[in-house]
Design a protein around this motif. Structure first.
Motif, PDB file in Angstrom:
ATOM      1  N   ALA A 179       0.487  -1.622   0.118  1.00  0.00           N
ATOM      2  CA  ALA A 179       0.488  -0.393   0.012  1.00  0.00           C
ATOM      3  C   ALA A 179       0.990   1.593  -0.168  1.00  0.00           C
ATOM      4  N   THR A 180       1.897   1.641   0.684  1.00  0.00           N
ATOM      5  CA  THR A 180       2.695   2.597   0.920  1.00  0.00           C
ATOM      6  C   THR A 180       3.491   2.297  -0.415  1.00  0.00           C
ATOM      7  N   LEU A 181       4.007   1.046  -1.043  1.00  0.00           N
ATOM      8  CA  LEU A 181       4.399   1.323  -2.239  1.00  0.00           C
ATOM      9  C   LEU A 181       3.261   2.864  -3.346  1.00  0.00           C
ATOM     10  N   ALA A 233      -3.631   2.911  -8.553  1.00  0.00           N
ATOM     11  CA  ALA A 233      -2.917   2.945  -7.437  1.00  0.00           C
ATOM     12  C   ALA A 233      -3.408   3.664  -6.782  1.00  0.00           C
ATOM     13  N   TRP A 234      -4.073   5.296  -6.598  1.00  0.00           N
ATOM     14  CA  TRP A 234      -3.958   5.847  -5.713  1.00  0.00           C
ATOM     15  C   TRP A 234      -5.531   5.353  -4.826  1.00  0.00           C
ATOM     16  N   GLY A 235      -6.402   4.302  -5.936  1.00  0.00           N
ATOM     17  CA  GLY A 235      -7.104   3.177  -4.713  1.00  0.00           C
ATOM     18  C   GLY A 235      -6.984   2.648  -4.030  1.00  0.00           C
ATOM     19  N   VAL A 265      -5.163   3.671  -1.008  1.00  0.00           N
ATOM     20  CA  VAL A 265      -6.396   4.926  -0.472  1.00  0.00           C
ATOM     21  C   VAL A 265      -6.718   3.747   0.934  1.00  0.00           C
ATOM     22  N   ALA A 266      -6.867   2.660  -0.199  1.00  0.00           N
ATOM     23  CA  ALA A 266      -8.045   1.678   1.164  1.00  0.00           C
ATOM     24  C   ALA A 266      -7.275   0.744   1.726  1.00  0.00           C
ATOM     25  N   ARG A 267      -6.125   0.606   2.057  1.00  0.00           N
ATOM     26  CA  ARG A 267      -5.202   0.609   3.118  1.00  0.00           C
ATOM     27  C   ARG A 267      -4.377   1.209   4.157  1.00  0.00           C
ATOM     28  N   HIS A 268      -4.707   3.006   3.884  1.00  0.00           N
ATOM     29  CA  HIS A 268      -3.719   3.323   4.788  1.00  0.00           C
ATOM     30  C   HIS A 268      -4.765   4.482   5.124  1.00  0.00           C
ATOM     31  N   GLU A 323     -11.933  16.093  -2.287  1.00  0.00           N
ATOM     32  CA  GLU A 323     -12.760  14.717  -2.024  1.00  0.00           C
ATOM     33  C   GLU A 323     -13.908  13.709  -3.513  1.00  0.00           C
ATOM     34  N   PRO A 324     -12.069  13.574  -4.861  1.00  0.00           N
ATOM     35  CA  PRO A 324     -12.498  12.745  -5.674  1.00  0.00           C
ATOM     36  C   PRO A 324     -12.456  11.660  -4.995  1.00  0.00           C
ATOM     37  N   ALA A 325     -12.014  10.496  -4.511  1.00  0.00           N
ATOM     38  CA  ALA A 325     -11.118   9.405  -4.366  1.00  0.00           C
ATOM     39  C   ALA A 325     -12.140   8.579  -3.559  1.00  0.00           C
ATOM     40  N   ARG A 326     -12.771   7.851  -3.971  1.00  0.00           N
ATOM     41  CA  ARG A 326     -13.027   6.447  -2.993  1.00  0.00           C
ATOM     42  C   ARG A 326     -12.353   5.894  -3.752  1.00  0.00           C
ATOM     43  N   SER A 327     -12.101   4.293  -2.605  1.00  0.00           N
ATOM     44  CA  SER A 327     -11.634   3.590  -3.149  1.00  0.00           C
ATOM     45  C   SER A 327     -12.446   2.721  -3.282  1.00  0.00           C
ATOM     46  N   ALA A 328     -12.268   0.595  -2.380  1.00  0.00           N
ATOM     47  CA  ALA A 328     -12.894   0.153  -2.720  1.00  0.00           C
ATOM     48  C   ALA A 328     -13.503   0.131  -1.094  1.00  0.00           C
TER      49      ALA A 328
END
Length: 312
Positions: free
Chosen positions: A7-9, A226-228, A231-234, A298-303
């Motif tokens: 996730a960091t990568l 990659a962003w999705g 952002v789902a794991r951090h 506020e765009p991104a929402r991942s899973a």
């Protein structure tokens, strides 16, 4: 541990890809011009995402959401591309990244005006500092430079419209899905510019065409994937905080790739802009995990969830 490292990568990859878009635009403009580059970049990204959509689990949007998706595509993709590309004709790539970083200010102001969100002292101060830094950059150059800088700032403003408009969509779709829908809609709006892109394919030097493919496949398409994932794991604080590095990395990439060196006015104005955006972010309170929220400031929402963050 392994999952956190991945996730960091992914977060680091996102920062580098989005930062590298600004100098790549400079290279693409040489052969395609503003109109050709605007359409070509979105067309390449749309094709890539269309092929990847089944693998990424992208669902078909509801018919009732299509008007709002159209608005997001027109503002956050079509208008953003044209304004940013137009501005970068005269504005250095690194400086453009500093100006675009204030996009969250416009989304906050729109949310205050139309959604009744409370305008706190921290929000006012953060917005004023960020916009003040951008104004310093815009008026710090000559006449042509200043006009182009205002065009880039207008690109940040339409990104703010995208962030604001995508907020209702993020209650029903992931950030990746919203990005896909907006990308596809934005490409359709720029279809009248397709002839300019075709002329670029025929006449542009290989380096410009490679820059267009790079922009479409990596910053525009792979960057959102990659962003999705990241952002789902951090936590949101970690994910969005990393994006404050985009202008700094863009300055380094622009120096290494194009030989651009920022002036003291650009550096001072950029520092103010980023400080203002950081203050604005802190005013929103403690971060949650991304699994409970989503994407670009506020765009991104991942899973998992929803959040706003600037992108190139």
């Amino acid at each position: 541990m392994k999952r956190t490292f991945k996730a960091t990568l992914a977060l680091a990859v996102t920062v580098v890809l989005w930062a590298s878009a600004f100098p790549a635009i400079k290279v693409g403009l040489d052969g395609y011009g503003v109109a050709g580059l605007s359409f070509a970049r979105l067309a390449v990204a749309s094709a890539f995402l269309l092929l990847a959509a089944p693998l990424l689990g992208v669902r078909r949007p509801r018919a009732a959401d299509l008007p709002l998706i159209a608005v997001c595509g027109l503002a956050g993709m079509s208008a953003y591309q044209v304004l940013l590309n137009w501005g970068e004709v005269h504005v250095p790539a690194g400086t453009a990244s500093l100006l675009v970083s204030v996009a969250p200010v416009f989304s906050v102001l729109l949310a205050t005006a139309f959604l009744g969100e409370r305008l706190t002292t921290a929000k006012v101060a953060g917005s004023a500092v960020a916009l003040g830094g951008s104004a310093l950059i815009a008026i710090g150059g000559g006449l042509g430079y200043s006009g182009a800088a205002w065009a880039v700032l207008a690109a940040a403003a339409v990104q703010g419209v995208y962030h604001f408009g995508s907020k209702p969509l993020l209650k029903r779709y992931t950030g990746l899905e919203v990005a896909c829908y907006a990308m596809w809609a934005g490409t359709l709006f720029l279809l009248p510019l397709a002839p300019a892109a075709l002329r670029g394919v025929e006449a542009a030097p290989p380096g410009s065409t490679l820059a267009v493919v790079f922009l479409g496949v990596l910053p525009s398409a792979a960057g959102f994937v990659a962003w999705g994932y990241a952002v789902a794991r951090h936590t949101i604080a970690v994910a969005t905080g990393a994006l404050y590095l985009v202008p700094a990395v863009a300055l380094l990439v622009a120096f290494a790739w194009l030989g651009e060196t920022p002036t003291w006015v650009d550096a001072a104005g950029g520092a103010l802009s980023i400080a203002g955006v950081v203050l604005l972010s802190l005013s929103r309170g403690p971060g949650r995990t991304a699994a409970a929220a989503p994407d670009r400031p506020e765009p991104a929402r991942s899973a998992g969830g929803s959040r706003r963050v600037p992108s190139p």
